[in-house]
Scaffold this motif. Structure first.
Motif: not given
Ligand code: ADP
Length: 890
Positions: A631-636, A609-610, A776
């Protein structure tokens, strides 16, 4: 098992059916379960409903009759499961019991409805979840004030408040009641308002006469119930419509449960401005308590956070998550407790001691509603026994005595001793089996018991004597349930049977006999058994009374145990995952270094995890436009920020290297529209409703998390909306809440140039040939494009399609750039060189022309053509020419 059937008389006129119909008429709207022997039966329309909802076979009471009565029923011992099904399907259930013992003769037994069950008042374990509350609410409106009362009958909690419409909607959404009482005079006008509230499930509605919501009547009911002269100590004396709702609710539950609700010992005033407000839709978007539809339970925050050892602790945790704190002192007290409990004593010894305690709140609720079982008293004794260990443990850590809730004032060692002296080590499941009390507890019980116990020895002696007297060596004295005691002699020995034996039963190879002596013995033994059970029931009731007298203290113990369990769970999670203690501030800064998403981190693994940083201060850094490909990790990241703030404000430690949290009063989220379709609203409409709510209500202290606003409509519409929403949130004369706006519209990054406080961040990606690698990592600056096409290619969209998309994109961008340049020029001219911090004029038409694609040249020609005036041949040649022009421009 016996199923009673009545004779051949016309069924509708049998006394029993008359009795049934009378009971049914007294409880309109409820499914009436009519006790007949070992069965609960339903008739007529109810039988159809029962068969439909539970899959029980529908039969009829008098199949041969011309007009048969539909019948469906189930044995009493399987009642709980069937009742749960009926309640879940949204029915009310009335239980009509036989209230006299069946005697000889064919007299009609007296029957009475002893309880009415509805989703909000059930105490059955099948329906109640141990670690969740089950609220029942009542609502009364008085002008623009909404009186809202809510009770959890299964724990005795009762709360009430006078609220505004918005506050009432929030409170309802937070409590998620399973049942709602309304005045029949108000329900019609309140329904549309209720339906608009974002509730995970619609509560079961119960309508009552308006007079039951009267304020004075309610006040009297509460004064009597609490045995006080004024409601002032409960801060409820100045309540308006809330008191009416509380009174209606109290009386309704009392009637339904046929109980005085002795476990309801107070009334808690709801203060809407207390605590961090997290509405139901935010709880759902952040997956705090429930997973997204289709996701597993592991994807929720509570799954990571719940290390509680008791049901009460589980409920405490869930309540804390629904209403985090805003009072820095209170939060810091929890942090301190969680820090202390991270020591080895707190973690292991306290956890195992807590595991040995039982759910006192629900035990007390059953005790006060006449639903107590022997094992409840056993469980209470077990809990009281562990308390001294817990007290010792806490006082061992000297600093802890200040920071942790105190048990000592509530301990009841005498009650513990009484229960210990009374109850056997392993209480039986039901009173009917007897054997709950120790012999030493009650001499009278001991005496009848010894009689029953002696029966075996007496029989052995009698058998021996009779063998000697008759000279029949194989003679046996036996017992069976139907015939009672008997003497059995085999066929070959029959000639030796003496005169005084009376023949009772003939078997294949033997005869059974009675003697007057045996008969007398039998009566004595049966009487003794009955006396024993009656005596035990009496003793049980007395002991229950003793426990009831200590309700207040036991509830206080339950509360302290729940809080301790919650705090130890915070400590356990913090220690296990090496989380850190966040610093809390009264200003607006939010600074997180190396923050992690508590749930995603667990799923992908800590080393993969980053971690990411955040800096917001409500001023120069007020709104982050977060761009980056799908898929970059914005929502996360967005959710991670929301969850970290939520965690910090329940007093938890957080997954980060460092965190400074300027307290937040309300979290707003607009993240995906997961369940909109299920509720029959268009996704985009829901998105806009939520966005509008945020724009109306977000304040200076709020945290606003927006994910892909504007995605649910066409690109240009969507972009225009996203642009306008961002501008509105950053307006210098607006509340300027701390905001993160995640979007794949990279055009929004231009807002940073004109709006003060707007900053750009993007999620880093690395290009590898024509592919992208997601890092990420959140970095400064905006993304310059959306990378949607890369993602399409990643997902295996055929190459020809990806290539064509690339061409179209280039064309569109070229056109947009042309228009954007012209527009920028025009705008700054119109402004007459105004400062860049001034808000841009409203979007509207300007936005559309900003990003509209260039218009193909032939359109103008097309517009001028009258289709009725061209011949087919002319049309065809026009078509060829236009196509050729398009290809040339291509
Ligand atoms: P977005 O909102 O940009 O489309 P998501 O937040 O849905 O992207 O993230 C896509 C995938 O990337 C998630 O399934 C998650 O497992 C992975 N991910 C997101 N953020 C991180 C992070 N900081 N470190 C590792 N994996 C991550």
């Amino acid at each position: 098992m016996k199923r009673e059937r009545s004779g051949a008389k016309s069924p509708a006129e049998t006394p029993m059916m008359t009795q049934y119909l009378r009971a049914k008429a007294e409880h309109p709207g409820a499914i009436l379960l009519f006790r007949m022997g070992d069965f609960y039966e339903t008739f007529l329309e109810d039988a159809h409903v029962l068969a439909r909802e539970t899959g029980i076979a529908l039969t009829s009471r008098n199949p041969k009759d011309a007009d048969p009565i539909p019948l469906a029923g189930f044995p009493w011992h399987s009642a709980e499961g069937h009742i749960a099904k009926l309640l879940r399907a949204g029915h009310r259930v009335a239980i009509c019991e036989q209230v006299e013992e069946p005697g000889a003769g064919k007299k009609l037994l007296e029957r009475k409805v002893i309880e009415v069950l509805s989703p909000g008042t059930t105490l059955g374990d099948t329906l109640l979840e141990a670690s969740s509350n089950n609220y029942m609410a009542a609502l009364r409106r008085d002008g623009d004030r909404f009186g809202l009362a809510a009770a959890d009958v299964s724990t005795g909690e009762f709360r009430v408040g006078d609220l505004s419409a918005d506050e009432a909607a929030e409170e309802l959404s937070r409590l998620a009641p399973s049942e709602l009482l309304l005045s029949s005079a108000e329900s019609e006008e309140l329904e549309p308002w209720l339906r608009a509230i974002d509730l995970a499930r619609a509560p079961f509605r119960t309508l009552l006469d308006p007079w039951r919501f009267g304020r004075e009547r309610s006040e009297r009911a509460w004064l009597e119930h609490l045995r006080v002269a004024s409601l002032e100590p409960f801060e409820c004396d100045d309540l308006g419509p809330g008191l009416g709702a509380a009174g209606a609710l109290l009386e309704y539950v009392r009637e339904q449960k046929q109980s005085d609700l002795g476990h309801v010992r107070g009334l808690t005033r709801v203060r809407p401005d207390e605590g961090l407000i997290v509405d139901d839709s935010t709880l759902r978007s952040l997956e705090v308590l429930e997973p997204m539809p289709g996701a597993s339970r592991e994807s929720t925050l509570v799954a990571v956070l719940d290390e509680t050892r008791t049901a009460g602790g589980g409920r405490y945790l869930r309540q804390a998550l629904r209403r985090p704190l805003t009072d820095r002192g209170k939060i810091e007290a929890r942090q301190q407790a969680a820090a202390i409990l991270q020591g080895p004593a707190g973690r292991d010894v306290l956890r195992s001691a807590l595991s040995e305690t039982s759910d006192l709140e629900r035990i007390l609720a059953r005790l006060h509603c006449g639903k107590s079982l022997p094992r409840d008293l056993g469980a209470l004794r077990g809990t009281l026994r562990v308390l001294p260990n817990i007290v010792a443990l806490i006082s061992a850590a000297s600093e802890a005595t200040e920071a942790l809730p105190r048990l000592e004032p509530h301990l009841r060692p005498q009650l513990a001793e009484r229960l210990d002296a009374a109850l056997v080590d392993t209480p039986p499941a039901s009173l009917a089996d007897g054997g709950l009390f120790r012999d030493s507890w009650d001499p009278e019980l001991a005496e009848v018991r010894s009689l029953a116990r002696d029966a075996k020895g007496w029989i052995a002696r009698l058998q021996e004597e009779e063998r000697q007297r008759t000279g029949i060596p194989g003679l046996k004295v036996g017992f069976n349930r139907v015939f009672g005691y008997f003497i059995e002699v085999s066929q070959s020995q029959l000639p030796k049977v003496p005169e005084r034996y009376q023949r009772k039963q003939t078997l294949a190879g033997a005869e059974r006999f009675l003697t007057p002596e045996l008969k007398e013995f039998e009566e004595k033994v049966l009487r003794a058994e009955e006396t024993q059970i009656r005596r035990e029931r009496l003793l049980f009731d007395q002991l229950c009374d003793e426990v009831r007298a200590e309700t207040g203290a036991l509830q206080a113990i339950a509360r302290v145990l729940a809080e301790l369990d919650f705090l130890q769970s915070l400590a356990e999670v913090a220690a296990r995952h090496a989380w850190i203690r966040p610093e809390l501030h009264d200003d607006l800064r939010l600074e997180i270094r190396d923050g992690r998403h508590p749930v995603v981190e667990t799923a992908v693994g800590r080393d993969r995890f980053v971690p990411n940083d955040l800096e917001l201060d409500g001023e120069a850094q007020q709104l982050v436009v977060l761009t980056g490909p799908n898929m970059a990790g914005k929502s996360t990241y967005l959710r991670q920020v929301g969850l970290l703030v939520l965690l910090a404000q329940i007093g938890s430690f957080v997954p980060a290297a460092e965190a400074k949290i300027g307290l937040v009063d309300r979290i707003f989220t607009r993240v995906g529209a997961q369940d909109a379709l299920a509720r029959g609203q268009s996704t985009f409409l829901v998105e806009m409703i939520e966005t509008s709510r945020i724009l109306h209500h977000a304040g200076r202290r709020s945290l606003v998390l927006l994910d892909e606003v504007g995605r649910g409509t066409s690109t240009y519409d969507g972009l225009a909306i996203a642009w306008a929403v961002t501008e509105a949130l950053a307006r210098p004369d607006g509340p300027r809440p701390r905001t993160i706006f995640a979007t794949h519209f990279h055009e929004l990054t231009r807002l940073a140039e004109t709006s003060r406080g707007v900053i750009n961040r993007n999620v880093q990606v690395k290009e590898w040939g024509d592919r992208v690698i997601f890092l990420h990592k959140i970095v400064d600056g905006g993304a310059d494009r959306s990378y949607g096409i890369h993602v399409a290619s990643l997902a295996g969209v055929p190459e020809a399609v990806v290539k064509r998309a690339q061409e179209v994109l280039t064309q569109l961008e070229r056109g947009a750039a042309r228009d954007l340049g012209a527009e920028d020029h025009a705008t700054s001219a119109a402004r007459g060189g105004a400062s860049p911090t001034e808000p841009s004029p409203p979007a509207g038409a300007r936005q559309l022309s900003l990003f509209a694609p260039p218009e193909p040249r032939f359109l103008d020609e097309l517009r001028r053509i009258d289709p009725n005036a061209v011949s087919p041949l002319e049309a065809l040649s026009l078509l060829h020419r236009w196509r050729a022009e398009l290809d040339r421009e291509g």
